[in-house]
Enzyme design. Structure first.
Site, PDB file in Angstrom:
ATOM      1  N   ARG A   1       4.044  67.167  40.374  1.00 20.07           N
ATOM      2  CA  ARG A   1       4.607  65.943  39.268  1.00 20.07           C
ATOM      3  C   ARG A   1       5.141  66.995  38.234  1.00 20.07           C
ATOM      4  O   ARG A   1       4.583  68.349  38.186  1.00 20.07           O
ATOM      5  CB  ARG A   1       3.027  65.237  39.396  1.00 20.07           C
TER       6      ARG A   1
ATOM      7  N   ASP B   1       3.522  49.980  47.769  1.00 16.20           N
ATOM      8  CA  ASP B   1       3.862  48.990  47.138  1.00 16.20           C
ATOM      9  C   ASP B   1       5.271  49.548  45.879  1.00 16.20           C
ATOM     10  O   ASP B   1       5.373  49.778  44.771  1.00 16.20           O
ATOM     11  CB  ASP B   1       2.654  50.398  45.796  1.00 16.20           C
TER      12      ASP B   1
ATOM     13  N   ASP C   1       7.340  54.733  42.623  1.00 13.55           N
ATOM     14  CA  ASP C   1       8.599  54.359  41.932  1.00 13.55           C
ATOM     15  C   ASP C   1       8.626  55.734  40.721  1.00 13.55           C
ATOM     16  O   ASP C   1       9.787  55.361  39.768  1.00 13.55           O
ATOM     17  CB  ASP C   1       7.110  53.209  40.898  1.00 13.55           C
TER      18      ASP C   1
ATOM     19  N   ASP D   1       1.243  53.976  49.883  1.00 15.28           N
ATOM     20  CA  ASP D   1       0.417  52.690  49.489  1.00 15.28           C
ATOM     21  C   ASP D   1       1.525  51.235  49.537  1.00 15.28           C
ATOM     22  O   ASP D   1       0.643  50.559  49.067  1.00 15.28           O
ATOM     23  CB  ASP D   1       0.722  53.054  47.929  1.00 15.28           C
TER      24      ASP D   1
ATOM     25  N   GLY E   1       3.400  61.678  45.427  1.00 10.21           N
ATOM     26  CA  GLY E   1       2.409  62.336  46.335  1.00 10.21           C
ATOM     27  C   GLY E   1       3.272  62.548  47.880  1.00 10.21           C
ATOM     28  O   GLY E   1       3.864  61.676  47.997  1.00 10.21           O
TER      29      GLY E   1
ATOM     30  N   THR F   1       5.781  56.950  49.821  1.00  9.54           N
ATOM     31  CA  THR F   1       4.398  56.174  49.579  1.00  9.54           C
ATOM     32  C   THR F   1       3.533  56.177  51.262  1.00  9.54           C
ATOM     33  O   THR F   1       3.609  54.846  51.101  1.00  9.54           O
ATOM     34  CB  THR F   1       4.344  56.013  48.007  1.00  9.54           C
TER      35      THR F   1
ATOM     36  N   ARG G   1      -4.108  52.292  45.627  1.00  8.35           N
ATOM     37  CA  ARG G   1      -3.947  52.306  44.216  1.00  8.35           C
ATOM     38  C   ARG G   1      -3.722  51.070  43.649  1.00  8.35           C
ATOM     39  O   ARG G   1      -5.076  49.924  44.680  1.00  8.35           O
ATOM     40  CB  ARG G   1      -3.621  53.161  43.386  1.00  8.35           C
TER      41      ARG G   1
HETATM   42  P1  ATP Z   1       3.824  58.674  44.148  1.00  3.99           P
HETATM   43  O1  ATP Z   1       3.716  57.002  44.611  1.00  3.99           O
HETATM   44  O2  ATP Z   1       2.458  58.832  45.369  1.00  3.99           O
HETATM   45  O3  ATP Z   1       2.349  58.224  42.630  1.00  3.99           O
HETATM   46  P2  ATP Z   1       5.645  58.669  42.397  1.00  3.99           P
HETATM   47  O4  ATP Z   1       7.059  58.692  43.304  1.00  3.99           O
HETATM   48  O5  ATP Z   1       4.953  57.896  41.970  1.00  3.99           O
HETATM   49  O6  ATP Z   1       4.690  58.793  43.348  1.00  3.99           O
HETATM   50  P3  ATP Z   1       4.777  59.765  40.145  1.00  3.99           P
HETATM   51  O7  ATP Z   1       3.902  61.207  39.646  1.00  3.99           O
HETATM   52  O8  ATP Z   1       4.527  58.786  38.732  1.00  3.99           O
HETATM   53  O9  ATP Z   1       4.836  59.980  41.513  1.00  3.99           O
HETATM   54  O10 ATP Z   1       6.432  60.502  39.764  1.00  3.99           O
HETATM   55  C1  ATP Z   1       6.723  62.297  39.708  1.00  3.99           C
HETATM   56  C2  ATP Z   1       7.767  62.677  39.097  1.00  3.99           C
HETATM   57  O11 ATP Z   1       8.973  61.695  38.745  1.00  3.99           O
HETATM   58  C3  ATP Z   1       7.073  62.369  37.863  1.00  3.99           C
HETATM   59  O12 ATP Z   1       6.085  63.756  37.618  1.00  3.99           O
HETATM   60  C4  ATP Z   1       7.882  63.087  37.173  1.00  3.99           C
HETATM   61  O13 ATP Z   1       8.915  64.193  36.938  1.00  3.99           O
HETATM   62  C5  ATP Z   1       8.732  62.143  37.657  1.00  3.99           C
HETATM   63  N1  ATP Z   1       9.429  60.942  36.722  1.00  3.99           N
HETATM   64  C6  ATP Z   1       8.467  59.261  36.289  1.00  3.99           C
HETATM   65  N2  ATP Z   1       8.342  58.818  35.922  1.00  3.99           N
HETATM   66  C7  ATP Z   1       9.392  59.310  35.052  1.00  3.99           C
HETATM   67  C8  ATP Z   1       9.899  59.100  34.245  1.00  3.99           C
HETATM   68  N3  ATP Z   1       9.932  57.480  33.870  1.00  3.99           N
HETATM   69  N4  ATP Z   1      11.435  59.397  33.313  1.00  3.99           N
HETATM   70  C9  ATP Z   1      11.446  60.673  34.508  1.00  3.99           C
HETATM   71  N5  ATP Z   1      10.994  60.871  35.055  1.00  3.99           N
HETATM   72  C10 ATP Z   1       9.464  60.234  35.447  1.00  3.99           C
END
Ligand code: ATP
Length: 327
Positions: free
Chosen positions: A75, A133, A106, A131, A14, A129, A175
């Site tokens: 994503r 978090d 994360d 959040d 995000g 982020t 969240r």
């Molecule tokens: P937000 O907290 O705003 O949601 P985020 O970084 O946690 O941000 P995610 O959609 O969970 O958002 O992860 C972003 C991208 O990171 C995913 O679309 C994917 O490409 C990659 N990613 C997430 N988890 C994994 C994983 N276990 N292994 C490899 N790549 C990952």
């Protein structure tokens, strides 16, 4: 002497206010240090699509005040597969990229950690982020701005609430984290706050609001974190409102407006410090670290620890205070 000559920077997951200020800091610190910098558009998707942008210091001019991210974000499910990750790595290498700075949540940090472990490419992660978090930083990038946005909305809602004797339920983002809700509750003078980290029974809330009504409050504002276990502001309002004839009940879901907007001074400074420290860290040979702020000091936390350690950031004094200051 560092072997790193060209770093890639990307935003993923995000978007959050301050990401642009952080990109600017990474790009300019790297160029100042004699490195080349490649912006990777659309996060991990951009690695697969070779969506690379060889950046100059001028490419990040006039963006420090902008919300969102000039590198876009996405994503990407394919990156999670072994084939996808290998292809991403091959594309990075063939463009001459030696190391990465990842800005995101994360999920983004998990992907960067795996990429580095598997292929030996140094990575630094910046917690971006709203959040708040993530473990490893007292504050994540965008959290302060998002909280200010919520407070601005509460202030406006309070005007109408007080004029009409209204009971407002305002749902805020975060969240599974109640950080935005708690801080916005304190700063916005809310009468009650429902948080994911604390179970609040509806009867308990009703009793509390009854006391406040008996204390002749002309309006009541209840902040409901989206992750609260009672099921969101509409559910809470449905179960509470018939007990309060005196007040006209309303629900406001603030939604995505909390994600946008010009970053606060706090987020701009945080973004600059984190981006600067990420590049400096790479040049010192650091790898797989979360760059964060703890007690107003920039610190590095191993990604393995940052990703596996539970975070709990609700300040106990604020939790106690909200009950006292809302009588
Ligand atoms: P937000 O907290 O705003 O949601 P985020 O970084 O946690 O941000 P995610 O959609 O969970 O958002 O992860 C972003 C991208 O990171 C995913 O679309 C994917 O490409 C990659 N990613 C997430 N988890 C994994 C994983 N276990 N292994 C490899 N790549 C990952």
């Amino acid at each position: 002497m560092s072997k790193i000559k060209k770093i890639g920077v990307f935003t993923s997951g995000g978007d959050s206010p301050g990401m642009n200020a952080c990109i600017r800091a990474v790009v300019r610190t790297a160029i100042f240090e004699g490195l080349e910098v490649v912006g990777i558009r659309q996060g991990y998707q951009g690695m697969l699509d070779r969506n690379f942008w060889d950046m100059t210091a001028r490419d990040v001019g006039n963006i420090i005040h902008l919300g969102g991210t000039i590198l876009k974000t996405a994503r990407c499910l394919e990156f999670k597969t072994p084939e996808g990750m290998s292809r991403a790595y091959e594309n990075l290498k063939s463009h001459g990229i030696d190391a990465l700075v990842a800005i995101g949540g994360d999920g983004t940090a998990t992907g960067a950690n795996l990429l580095s472990k598997k292929f030996g490419m140094p990575v630094m992660c910046i917690p971006g982020t709203i959040d708040n978090d993530l473990y490893g930083s007292d504050f994540t990038l965008g959290f302060d701005t998002a909280t200010n946005t919520v407070i601005e909305a509460i202030d406006k809602i309070r005007d109408t609430a007080a004029s009409h004797n209204r009971l407002f339920f305002i749902e805020v983002m975060g969240r599974d984290s109640g950080c935005i809700a708690l801080r916005a509750g304190i700063a916005g003078g809310a009468e009650a706050v429902l948080l994911p980290e604390r179970d609040t029974a509806i009867m308990e809330l009703i009793e509390k609001l009854s006391d406040q009504a008996n204390n002749k409050k002309t309006s009541i504002i209840v902040i409901v974190a989206e992750g609260d276990k009672n099921g969101g502001a509409y559910h809470v309002a449905e179960r509470v409102k018939e007990k309060f004839d005196f007040y006209d009940s309303k629900v406001t879901i603030l939604g995505h407006l909390q994600r946008g907007g010009s970053p606060s001074s706090f987020d701009r400074v945080l973004a600059s410090r984190l981006g600067f420290a990420a590049v400096k860290g790479l040049l010192k040979g650091k790898d797989r670290q979360m760059v964060g702020l703890r007690g107003n000091v920039i610190v590095l936390t191993p990604l393995e620890e940052a990703l596996n350690h539970p975070y709990f950031k609700l300040e106990e004094d604020l939790l106690e205070m909200i009950n006292v200051l809302s009588i």
